[in-house]
Write an enzyme that holds these catalytic residues in place. Sequence first.
Site, PDB file in Angstrom:
ATOM      1  N   CYS A 110     -10.184  39.840   4.911  1.00 13.74           N
ATOM      2  CA  CYS A 110      -9.495  40.823   5.787  1.00 13.74           C
ATOM      3  C   CYS A 110      -9.670  42.060   5.392  1.00 13.74           C
ATOM      4  O   CYS A 110      -9.578  43.124   5.974  1.00 13.74           O
ATOM      5  CB  CYS A 110      -8.006  40.484   6.298  1.00 13.74           C
ATOM      6  SG  CYS A 110      -8.089  38.888   6.877  1.00 13.74           S
ATOM      7  N   HIS A 244      -4.396  46.844   8.576  1.00 16.10           N
ATOM      8  CA  HIS A 244      -4.783  45.600   9.005  1.00 16.10           C
ATOM      9  C   HIS A 244      -4.062  44.993   9.930  1.00 16.10           C
ATOM     10  O   HIS A 244      -2.858  44.799   9.673  1.00 16.10           O
ATOM     11  CB  HIS A 244      -5.193  44.681   7.656  1.00 16.10           C
ATOM     12  CG  HIS A 244      -5.701  43.317   8.239  1.00 16.10           C
ATOM     13  ND1 HIS A 244      -6.380  43.187   9.137  1.00 16.10           N
ATOM     14  CD2 HIS A 244      -5.089  42.231   7.620  1.00 16.10           C
ATOM     15  CE1 HIS A 244      -6.452  41.704   9.284  1.00 16.10           C
ATOM     16  NE2 HIS A 244      -5.762  41.286   8.612  1.00 16.10           N
ATOM     17  N   ASN A 274      -4.972  38.948  15.256  1.00 14.08           N
ATOM     18  CA  ASN A 274      -5.759  39.322  13.892  1.00 14.08           C
ATOM     19  C   ASN A 274      -7.413  38.899  13.907  1.00 14.08           C
ATOM     20  O   ASN A 274      -7.705  37.940  14.045  1.00 14.08           O
ATOM     21  CB  ASN A 274      -5.149  38.500  12.697  1.00 14.08           C
ATOM     22  CG  ASN A 274      -5.523  38.617  11.337  1.00 14.08           C
ATOM     23  OD1 ASN A 274      -6.684  39.358  11.355  1.00 14.08           O
ATOM     24  ND2 ASN A 274      -4.802  38.283  10.367  1.00 14.08           N
TER      25      ASN A 274
HETATM   26  N1  COA Z   1       5.267  28.830  17.593  1.00 16.90           N
HETATM   27  C1  COA Z   1       6.804  27.991  17.485  1.00 16.90           C
HETATM   28  N2  COA Z   1       7.296  27.933  16.263  1.00 16.90           N
HETATM   29  C2  COA Z   1       6.449  28.065  15.279  1.00 16.90           C
HETATM   30  C3  COA Z   1       5.163  28.489  15.459  1.00 16.90           C
HETATM   31  C4  COA Z   1       4.520  28.677  16.817  1.00 16.90           C
HETATM   32  N3  COA Z   1       3.181  28.920  16.951  1.00 16.90           N
HETATM   33  N4  COA Z   1       4.464  28.553  14.007  1.00 16.90           N
HETATM   34  C5  COA Z   1       5.638  28.003  13.291  1.00 16.90           C
HETATM   35  N5  COA Z   1       6.566  27.846  13.996  1.00 16.90           N
HETATM   36  C6  COA Z   1       7.917  27.313  13.700  1.00 16.90           C
HETATM   37  C7  COA Z   1       7.800  26.659  12.176  1.00 16.90           C
HETATM   38  O1  COA Z   1       7.327  25.370  12.323  1.00 16.90           O
HETATM   39  C8  COA Z   1       9.222  26.620  11.565  1.00 16.90           C
HETATM   40  O2  COA Z   1      10.264  25.785  12.272  1.00 16.90           O
HETATM   41  P1  COA Z   1      11.115  24.995  11.249  1.00 16.90           P
HETATM   42  O3  COA Z   1      12.188  26.150  11.062  1.00 16.90           O
HETATM   43  O4  COA Z   1      11.748  24.029  12.272  1.00 16.90           O
HETATM   44  O5  COA Z   1      10.560  24.436  10.302  1.00 16.90           O
HETATM   45  C9  COA Z   1       9.576  28.260  12.243  1.00 16.90           C
HETATM   46  O6  COA Z   1       8.925  28.454  13.269  1.00 16.90           O
HETATM   47  C10 COA Z   1       9.736  29.237  11.071  1.00 16.90           C
HETATM   48  O7  COA Z   1       8.342  29.346  10.444  1.00 16.90           O
HETATM   49  P2  COA Z   1       7.820  30.380   9.621  1.00 16.90           P
HETATM   50  O8  COA Z   1       6.487  29.850   8.961  1.00 16.90           O
HETATM   51  O9  COA Z   1       9.049  30.505   8.440  1.00 16.90           O
HETATM   52  O10 COA Z   1       7.588  31.584  10.378  1.00 16.90           O
HETATM   53  P3  COA Z   1       7.640  33.011  10.186  1.00 16.90           P
HETATM   54  O11 COA Z   1       8.549  33.909  10.581  1.00 16.90           O
HETATM   55  O12 COA Z   1       7.196  33.200   8.518  1.00 16.90           O
HETATM   56  O13 COA Z   1       6.232  33.405  10.911  1.00 16.90           O
HETATM   57  C11 COA Z   1       3.928  33.780  10.261  1.00 16.90           C
HETATM   58  C12 COA Z   1       5.047  32.862  10.497  1.00 16.90           C
HETATM   59  C13 COA Z   1       2.646  32.961  10.201  1.00 16.90           C
HETATM   60  C14 COA Z   1       3.768  34.790  11.790  1.00 16.90           C
HETATM   61  C15 COA Z   1       4.244  34.770   9.131  1.00 16.90           C
HETATM   62  O14 COA Z   1       4.642  34.120   8.153  1.00 16.90           O
HETATM   63  C16 COA Z   1       3.144  35.708   8.928  1.00 16.90           C
HETATM   64  O15 COA Z   1       2.779  36.509   9.761  1.00 16.90           O
HETATM   65  N6  COA Z   1       2.828  35.693   7.623  1.00 16.90           N
HETATM   66  C17 COA Z   1       1.677  36.573   7.397  1.00 16.90           C
HETATM   67  C18 COA Z   1       0.404  36.373   7.835  1.00 16.90           C
HETATM   68  C19 COA Z   1      -0.670  37.306   7.637  1.00 16.90           C
HETATM   69  O16 COA Z   1      -0.398  38.322   7.319  1.00 16.90           O
HETATM   70  N7  COA Z   1      -1.652  36.823   7.486  1.00 16.90           N
HETATM   71  C20 COA Z   1      -2.752  37.769   6.882  1.00 16.90           C
HETATM   72  C21 COA Z   1      -3.995  36.992   7.070  1.00 16.90           C
HETATM   73  S1  COA Z   1      -5.409  38.147   6.633  1.00 16.90           S
END
Ligand code: COA
Length: 317
Positions: A110, A244, A274
Amino acid sequence: MSFQIVGTGRAHPEFVLNNDMLSQIVDTSDEWIVARTGINTRYVSTHETITELSVKAADNALSKAGIGAKDLDLILCATMKGDYACPSLACLVQKEIGADCPAVDLNAACSGFLYALDQADAYIASGKVETVLIIGAELMTRHLDWTDRSTCVLFGDGAGAVVVRKGHGLKSIKITAKGDDELLVIGNTFCPSPYGKQPKLDPHFRMKGGEVFKFAVTSVLRDVKDVMKMAGVEVKDVKMLIPHQANQRVFQVAKEKLGFSDEQLAMGIDHYGNTSSASIPLLLDELIEEGKLKPGDIIVMSAFGGGLTTGACVIEL
Ligand code: COA
């Protein structure tokens, strides 16, 4: 420093995938996706190739720059995967647009667009070239596990391009890398060989979301402060911060901690998702086309991603 942006362009697939459609294939909801990521819709390739999108974005950028493909001295494509491992995406773009210059792909996930800007800076500063076409292009939806709700809701496809020419627009730039194969991974696939076992890697995008979130916030804060200091600019001098587009919450935190206003924060994640290395050039072209950015404006761009890599720069348009 060495260059000025003289043209921008973009292209994306036709098909728009919204959150309700995703909730029909995985256990998710529009409410969860919007609240946790800021994404409403994303473009998904149904038939468009990454070469087609890149060529369209390149043609667009060249026509806005008012130059022809034969004026290019170098083509750099930031991508994790073109349509072929060989020839490179850059070579296919070179052929299709009718350029007559060296062309090469680079992969910094990215952060690829920032890495390509940094390379263009080095080439132009050395006097080897004067005009460079840079493309950030990714079909991220080719790498997704559509049964994994934690990743398949996050990404979209697209290509963004800029033409840069010898000039004084670039005020500062930095890139970083810290090798890691745990937080963000997409495995390659290999052909069987009679002489040995090939690694069997998972070809899907896998991410430790929470840890990447922390890495993203930390690196944006550090890199933006660094490049602004290097360039001698303050928050009040900056027209827009273009981060980004990975997660709205990442750049809301960064915006607040850095002291930028809502108006200074560029947002495209709501309709692109993204798009990896394409996210910054896609948005840059859109903001210029909408008249939100004009010649003379100072922008700060900041990217982070797999590798782990990061990059940031300050540019006067
Ligand atoms: N829909 C509903 N629930 C979802 C879900 C979805 N699409 N994806 C995950 N969940 C659930 C999980 O299973 C978890 O459930 P649980 O509490 O029962 O175990 C809950 O939501 C929380 O999950 P978590 O991973 O802690 O969520 P989060 O708030 O961290 O959000 C991301 C997840 C991926 C959106 C977030 O971590 C993120 O954006 N990270 C950075 C990504 C990024 O910058 N990537 C860069 C790539 S270059």
